[in-house]
Design a protein around this motif. Structure first.
Motif, PDB file in Angstrom:
ATOM      1  N   UNK A   1      -9.074  -3.902  -0.463  1.00  0.00           N
ATOM      2  CA  UNK A   1      -9.061  -2.597   0.205  1.00  0.00           C
ATOM      3  C   UNK A   1      -9.859  -2.662   1.502  1.00  0.00           C
ATOM      4  N   UNK A   2      -9.650  -1.640   2.329  1.00  0.00           N
ATOM      5  CA  UNK A   2     -10.501  -1.420   3.502  1.00  0.00           C
ATOM      6  C   UNK A   2     -11.240  -0.111   3.276  1.00  0.00           C
ATOM      7  N   UNK A   3     -12.576  -0.109   3.526  1.00  0.00           N
ATOM      8  CA  UNK A   3     -13.380   1.108   3.398  1.00  0.00           C
ATOM      9  C   UNK A   3     -14.336   1.140   4.594  1.00  0.00           C
ATOM     10  N   UNK A   4     -14.355   2.237   5.321  1.00  0.00           N
ATOM     11  CA  UNK A   4     -15.245   2.265   6.478  1.00  0.00           C
ATOM     12  C   UNK A   4     -15.566   3.664   6.967  1.00  0.00           C
ATOM     13  N   UNK A   5     -16.627   3.743   7.775  1.00  0.00           N
ATOM     14  CA  UNK A   5     -17.016   4.993   8.424  1.00  0.00           C
ATOM     15  C   UNK A   5     -17.241   4.695   9.900  1.00  0.00           C
ATOM     16  N   UNK A   6     -16.671   5.522  10.769  1.00  0.00           N
ATOM     17  CA  UNK A   6     -16.875   5.337  12.200  1.00  0.00           C
ATOM     18  C   UNK A   6     -16.982   6.694  12.874  1.00  0.00           C
ATOM     19  N   UNK A   7     -17.312   6.685  14.191  1.00  0.00           N
ATOM     20  CA  UNK A   7     -17.364   7.940  14.939  1.00  0.00           C
ATOM     21  C   UNK A   7     -16.021   8.143  15.617  1.00  0.00           C
ATOM     22  N   UNK A   8     -15.393   9.276  15.366  1.00  0.00           N
ATOM     23  CA  UNK A   8     -14.171   9.635  16.075  1.00  0.00           C
ATOM     24  C   UNK A   8     -14.603  10.366  17.343  1.00  0.00           C
ATOM     25  N   UNK A   9     -14.626   9.635  18.468  1.00  0.00           N
ATOM     26  CA  UNK A   9     -15.200  10.240  19.675  1.00  0.00           C
ATOM     27  C   UNK A   9     -14.366  11.399  20.192  1.00  0.00           C
TER      28      UNK A   9
ATOM     29  N   UNK B   1     -12.713   6.309   6.268  1.00  0.00           N
ATOM     30  CA  UNK B   1     -11.364   5.759   6.177  1.00  0.00           C
ATOM     31  C   UNK B   1     -11.237   4.811   4.986  1.00  0.00           C
ATOM     32  N   UNK B   2     -10.089   4.907   4.297  1.00  0.00           N
ATOM     33  CA  UNK B   2      -9.806   4.013   3.172  1.00  0.00           C
ATOM     34  C   UNK B   2      -8.352   3.574   3.286  1.00  0.00           C
ATOM     35  N   UNK B   3      -8.112   2.295   3.009  1.00  0.00           N
ATOM     36  CA  UNK B   3      -6.727   1.816   3.012  1.00  0.00           C
ATOM     37  C   UNK B   3      -6.561   0.778   1.912  1.00  0.00           C
ATOM     38  N   UNK B   4      -5.372   0.763   1.314  1.00  0.00           N
ATOM     39  CA  UNK B   4      -5.086  -0.284   0.332  1.00  0.00           C
ATOM     40  C   UNK B   4      -4.590  -1.549   1.033  1.00  0.00           C
ATOM     41  N   UNK B   5      -4.435  -1.472   2.369  1.00  0.00           N
ATOM     42  CA  UNK B   5      -4.080  -2.673   3.135  1.00  0.00           C
ATOM     43  C   UNK B   5      -5.342  -3.324   3.685  1.00  0.00           C
TER      44      UNK B   5
ATOM     45  N   UNK C   1     -20.110   1.792  13.630  1.00  0.00           N
ATOM     46  CA  UNK C   1     -19.108   1.428  12.615  1.00  0.00           C
ATOM     47  C   UNK C   1     -19.820   0.764  11.451  1.00  0.00           C
ATOM     48  N   UNK C   2     -19.485   1.218  10.256  1.00  0.00           N
ATOM     49  CA  UNK C   2     -19.991   0.569   9.043  1.00  0.00           C
ATOM     50  C   UNK C   2     -18.779   0.379   8.143  1.00  0.00           C
ATOM     51  N   UNK C   3     -18.447  -0.869   7.828  1.00  0.00           N
ATOM     52  CA  UNK C   3     -17.227  -1.056   7.043  1.00  0.00           C
ATOM     53  C   UNK C   3     -17.258  -2.296   6.162  1.00  0.00           C
ATOM     54  N   UNK C   4     -16.407  -2.243   5.133  1.00  0.00           N
ATOM     55  CA  UNK C   4     -16.203  -3.388   4.260  1.00  0.00           C
ATOM     56  C   UNK C   4     -14.716  -3.716   4.301  1.00  0.00           C
ATOM     57  N   UNK C   5     -14.400  -4.942   4.695  1.00  0.00           N
ATOM     58  CA  UNK C   5     -13.004  -5.352   4.764  1.00  0.00           C
ATOM     59  C   UNK C   5     -12.923  -6.865   4.590  1.00  0.00           C
TER      60      UNK C   5
END
Lengths: 382, 290
Positions: free
Chosen positions: A100-108, A116-120, A187-191
């Protein structure tokens, strides 16, 4: 500022995100010891800020001691897209069934954080965003409230994550948001976030980018940053001098004040047939010594054949700039590279009188100055 | 006529006792700006450049009828200063000059500003000037002249360059707004363009954008759909490589290629906005449009 994978993983692990067993190594012996300690198979991963590390040969999966030795020897000291590899992370290889993809970012655009989460997962998420935007579930977070627990669950279910692991994934996301918030993340994410056949979730990679403007209140992160700094010597020198500096491939060195005007100067160099060597913004109100430092930096770039100064003074004064240029150039018996100067705005007239025209070429418009500098660069090249 | 700033603008300077605050207060006064008060906690009762200082923005607004604030407070405290100005009754314009405010702080300020009717310009901007009347910020007054061209820009010195080209040809300005180079800003291009569209004395507008984000693209669509006043554009950063922050915190082309100069120039041209290759060409376009 971007942390290395091993640093970000430590921060994640300390916050309770499950990560694979791993050890950092700077020598082949250390890497082999780490691999023996962790138990095969392990991944040996170059610790540099380069996208597509795996494809470029910076990540190798090894099954035994000989392979570990060979891989560590190949990766340590290698040049990975211009970055020297001095550290590897030796990490337990995880047997997964899903990524999975899991992350947090700033939407400027919205001025709000977005989870954000994705199974891709496991592939470049920016490519997924472009090719299949619906494959990423998004949830905007009101910065006045922070992330409500339901929002973590909502975005996980919207993404289509299996119910069996949804709670654990939501819990990882909640922790990532907390870290983003506490540590001034951009950005903080795990992918990928790997899902094993036993429905365990494990962060197999870790990204943590921190807002440079917030480092003053993140001393721990800033300290890690010193270790994470790498790459171009000139860019490091610029940091010491406190300049905004970006190195490019051309041969026309550029010094100016104000980001927009310096970018415009680069663009004009290109427009008039030259190639910019750098972006260097001395900032507002620069005094003579700062100007001299800027010249020193650009002169020390071997690619530079010609230098253009473009200063439009608001709070920066033309006479100060002119003194700085004279001061820097008078040290040389012979000027190393031709310098073209254009001064406008506050005290520009005084500045142009101060400039020593034996040492520099003075032009009165931006367009003329850039064209002159491009000509000089071409002459030197020829 | 003008936008945001006029003869009735009465300014309180937050951070007036600091080096920058004091210097630019003097400059603003010299230009003719009604700087009526300063606000610095603990410094109430003092005077700077002949201007009375109050402990809070609310006191300054109440005692001196201030209706606008300029923020020269250091980055660590600037968000709180913006909150204070947004909270103060009577203040309907806040101009935040400070560079380097943490983005998450600005997200909260922006969130608060959305709940109010107060205009917030900046941060990380040169300010707002209505030539011949008043300036709020650090713009060098002498290069501006009175006229009927509106200007909105993300960059300070690039604004000066373009204004210089305009003024040289006798093309004066109604108001120039530096909206700032940060990723999260109060007044965006569309807000500024709306103001100019509603101003009968603004006959043409210059819009100076740069790489990063998608504000220019959105503004281009807004111009195409909602504006009768003609607009000419300039975009800085055509040669910027992806993934590198070009000075401004907001000036970065993302790894996936959003925020490029090309995308912004195309969007503007597709909406009938001519874009100059050089600042000089922007002045050519404005001459044609008037």
């Amino acid at each position: 500022m971007r942390l290395h994978e091993y640093q970000a993983k430590q921060v994640f692990a300390d916050a309770g995100v499950p990560t694979p067993a791993s050890q950092l190594a700077t020598t082949v012996d250390e890497a082999v010891d780490a691999a023996e300690d962790i138990g095969y198979p392990v991944a040996i991963k170059a610790q540099v800020h380069v996208g597509g590390r795996g494809k470029a040969g910076g990540i190798k999966l090894v099954e035994n001691k000989e392979e570990a030795e060979e891989a560590a020897d190949a990766i340590l000291g290698m040049d990975l897209k211009g970055y020297h590899v001095s550290k590897v992370l030796v990490e337990e290889a995880v047997d997964f069934v899903n990524e999975l993809y899991v992350g947090v970012t700033m939407d400027r655009g919205e001025g709000e954080p977005v989870a954000m989460v994705s199974t891709k997962g496991g592939v470049n998420i920016e490519e997924v965003a472009e090719e299949d935007p619906d494959a990423i579930a998004r949830e905007h977070i009101d910065p006045a409230f922070g992330m409500h627990p339901f929002q973590a669950r909502k975005v996980v279910y919207e993404a289509g994550v299996d119910r069996d692991v949804a709670n654990d994934v939501a819990s990882v996301l909640t922790t990532l948001y907390q870290l983003w918030d506490d540590r001034d993340g951009s950005d903080v994410e795990v992918n990928p976030l790997m899902i094993t056949s036993d429905d365990e979730v494990i962060a197999a990679d870790a990204v943590m980018n921190i807002d440079d403007d917030a480092l003053f209140r993140q001393p721990e992160i800033a300290e890690m940053g010193e270790e994470a700094e790498e790459g171009d010597e000139l860019e490091q020198k610029a940091d010491e001098y406190g300049f905004d500096y970006v190195r490019l491939d051309g041969n026309v060195g550029i010094i100016g004040n104000g980001a927009g005007l310096v970018m415009t100067t680069l663009d004009l160099v290109d427009y008039y047939g030259g190639e910019p060597a750098n972006f260097l913004d001395v900032g507002g109100g620069a005094k003579a010594d700062r100007i001299a430092n800027a010249l020193d930096m650009v002169f020390s770039d071997d690619n530079v054949d010609s230098v253009v100064f473009n200063i439009f003074g608001g709070i920066t004064r033309g006479d100060e700039v002119a003194n700085g240029i004279n001061q820097a150039l008078e040290q040389f018996d012979e000027i190393p590279k031709p310098v073209t100067v254009r001064l406008a705005g506050t005290n520009a007239e005084e500045g142009m009188e101060i400039l020593n025209e034996d040492l520099v070429t003075v032009e009165h418009t931006l367009e003329d100055a850039v064209q002159r500098a491009v000509e000089y660069a071409k002459e030197v090249e020829a | 006529m003008s936008v945001l700033v006029d003869e009735d603008t009465r300014v309180v300077v937050q951070g007036i006792t600091g080096g920058e605050g004091k210097f630019h207060t003097e400059q603003m006064l010299e230009y003719g700006t009604n700087v009526v008060a300063g606000a610095v906690p603990g410094r109430g009762g003092q005077e700077v450049a002949g201007v009375p200082v109050y402990d809070t923005v609310q006191q300054a607004a109440r005692e001196e009828d201030a209706n606008a604030s300029v923020v020269f407070v250091p980055p660590a405290f600037a968000a709180d200063a913006c909150f204070e100005a947004l909270d103060a009754k009577g203040i309907d314009l806040v101009v935040a000059i400070t560079e380097g405010i943490p983005t998450q702080d600005m997200a909260r300020v922006y969130r608060k500003q959305q709940e109010t009717d107060t205009h917030l310009v900046g941060p990380n901007c040169p300010g707002v000037i209505t030539p011949g009347v008043a300036k709020l910020g650090i713009l060098p007054g002498n290069i501006f002249s009175e006229g009927n061209v509106g200007l909105v820009s993300r960059s300070g010195t690039l604004t000066y360059q373009v204004v210089d080209n305009l003024t040289d040809r006798g093309l004066g300005q109604t108001t120039a707004i530096g909206i700032g180079g940060d990723p999260i800003i109060g007044t965006d291009f569309i807000d500024a363009l709306e103001l100019f569209e509603a101003d009968p004395d603004t006959h043409a507008v210059v819009m100076c954008g740069e790489i990063g984000g998608e504000d220019e693209e959105e503004a281009a669509r807004f111009i195409g759909q909602n504006m009768d006043t003609p607009v000419a554009g300039f975009i800085a950063g055509r040669t910027a490589p992806p993934g590198k922050r070009m000075g401004h915190a907001g000036a970065i082309v993302s790894g996936s290629g959003t925020g490029t100069a090309e995308s912004k120039i195309n969007a503007l041209e597709n909406n009938g906005v001519p874009v100059g290759d050089t600042p000089e060409e922007v002045a050519d376009h404005i001459e044609d449009l008037l």
